[in-house]
Design an enzyme around this catalytic site. Structure first.
Site, PDB file in Angstrom:
ATOM      1  N   VAL A 125      -1.131   6.762  -7.689  1.00 37.88           N
ATOM      2  CA  VAL A 125      -1.006   6.622  -6.239  1.00 37.88           C
ATOM      3  C   VAL A 125       0.340   5.993  -5.877  1.00 37.88           C
ATOM      4  O   VAL A 125       0.936   6.327  -4.844  1.00 37.88           O
ATOM      5  CB  VAL A 125      -2.165   5.774  -5.671  1.00 37.88           C
ATOM      6  N   CYS A 126       0.828   5.107  -6.728  1.00 36.80           N
ATOM      7  CA  CYS A 126       2.026   4.316  -6.416  1.00 36.80           C
ATOM      8  C   CYS A 126       3.251   5.157  -6.025  1.00 36.80           C
ATOM      9  O   CYS A 126       3.909   4.858  -5.020  1.00 36.80           O
ATOM     10  CB  CYS A 126       2.361   3.389  -7.579  1.00 36.80           C
ATOM     11  N   PRO A 127       3.603   6.211  -6.770  1.00 33.76           N
ATOM     12  CA  PRO A 127       4.785   6.970  -6.363  1.00 33.76           C
ATOM     13  C   PRO A 127       4.624   7.649  -5.011  1.00 33.76           C
ATOM     14  O   PRO A 127       5.599   7.787  -4.271  1.00 33.76           O
ATOM     15  CB  PRO A 127       4.956   8.002  -7.489  1.00 33.76           C
ATOM     16  N   GLU A 129       3.131   6.437  -2.415  1.00 34.02           N
ATOM     17  CA  GLU A 129       3.388   5.439  -1.374  1.00 34.02           C
ATOM     18  C   GLU A 129       4.880   5.147  -1.240  1.00 34.02           C
ATOM     19  O   GLU A 129       5.427   5.124  -0.127  1.00 34.02           O
ATOM     20  CB  GLU A 129       2.655   4.143  -1.700  1.00 34.02           C
ATOM     21  N   ILE A 130       5.535   4.909  -2.378  1.00 33.06           N
ATOM     22  CA  ILE A 130       6.954   4.542  -2.342  1.00 33.06           C
ATOM     23  C   ILE A 130       7.790   5.683  -1.774  1.00 33.06           C
ATOM     24  O   ILE A 130       8.691   5.470  -0.949  1.00 33.06           O
ATOM     25  CB  ILE A 130       7.431   4.155  -3.750  1.00 33.06           C
TER      26      ILE A 130
END
Length: 273
Positions: A125-127, A129-130
């Site tokens: 999920v992190c990429p 969001e960024i």
């Protein structure tokens, strides 16, 4: 009661007391064992629910081989981050436009800052969001707002992730700083660090132009955050700063606001009916 009567029947008062004294230890032992078993059952139910936080759609959100530690614990540090109080100070090394630079909270004095934590580089999920925040950074800059992302990874890992193409799960060129919190101090100060997992929850903090914390969003691991909602919140706080009026639920720029006094509020509510 009938059993007790049979045991004590036909005895003198003194003998009855002696029999009671002899019967009390096994009775107390039985009660303690019963209570202990109930406690274990309660702990098992709690651990089962806690583990569910880390499982989603048939698999682990952050498998053990990624986090390198047990995912069974959700222990958080007491947060120093308090709404309407100065945001906890931080400084550290960040990757900005592909270079290592020292960055600190006071660099953003005079601007609003969206400061958000994500669990780990090279995850799932992190990429998304960024990249979502980075691709819309000009919308934030247009309202005097900057965005900084932070994780417990090193600046070297950040740079490796940036140098990985997006089609391979990397970030590619990114337009927001990635701050390194390798010693976990910033994450602990903001109350998002999961001690036994070794990474953070998805915490997002809106800090105003005076360095005061105005809003906190804290997500569990499986769900990412909304750029649209973050923009809306910044715009709402900036409006109240400038005009002194308050923003109702779902407020967007151009919508009606409320004068925060008994007479003034009627102008807003009269328009609803």
């Amino acid at each position: 009661m009938e059993t007790w009567s049979k045991l004590l029947d036909g005895t003198t008062p003194s003998r009855r007391w002696r029999k009671l004294v002899l019967l009390l230890p096994p009775l107390l032992l039985f009660l303690l064992q019963t209570e202990a078993l109930q406690g274990l059952e309660s702990d098992d139910r709690f651990r089962t629910r806690e583990n569910e936080c880390h499982f989603y759609a048939g698999g682990q959100v952050y498998p053990g081989e990624v986090s390198r530690v047990s995912v069974a614990d959700h222990s958080l540090h007491l947060s120093k981050a308090k709404i309407s109080k100065p945001a906890p100070y931080w400084e550290g090394t960040a990757v900005i436009n592909g270079e290592f630079k020292e960055l600190k909270l006071t660099d953003y004095r005079g601007k609003y800052l969206v400061f958000f934590f994500y669990p780990l580089d090279f995850t799932f999920v992190c990429p998304t969001e960024i990249i979502a925040f980075g691709d819309r950074i000009e919308e934030f800059k247009s309202i005097n707002t900057e965005v900084v992302a932070c994780s417990v990874d090193s600046q070297f890992t950040h740079l490796a992730w940036i140098n990985t193409p997006r089609r391979q799960g990397g970030l590619g060129p990114i337009r927001i700083p990635l701050l390194s919190d390798l010693n976990h101090q910033i994450s602990k100060d903001y109350g998002v660090y999961l001690e036994d997992s070794g990474h953070t929850l998805r915490g997002l903090f809106i800090i105003d132009d005076k360095g005061v914390l105005r809003q906190i969003t804290l997500n569990d691991l499986p769900v990412g955050r909304s750029v649209d909602e973050t923009l809306r919140l910044v715009q709402a706080f900036q409006y109240t700063d400038k005009h002194g009026e308050v923003c109702p639920a779902g407020w967007k720029p151009g919508s009606e606001t409320i004068i925060p006094d008994p007479a003034g509020k009627l102008k807003y509510f009269d328009k609803l009916n």
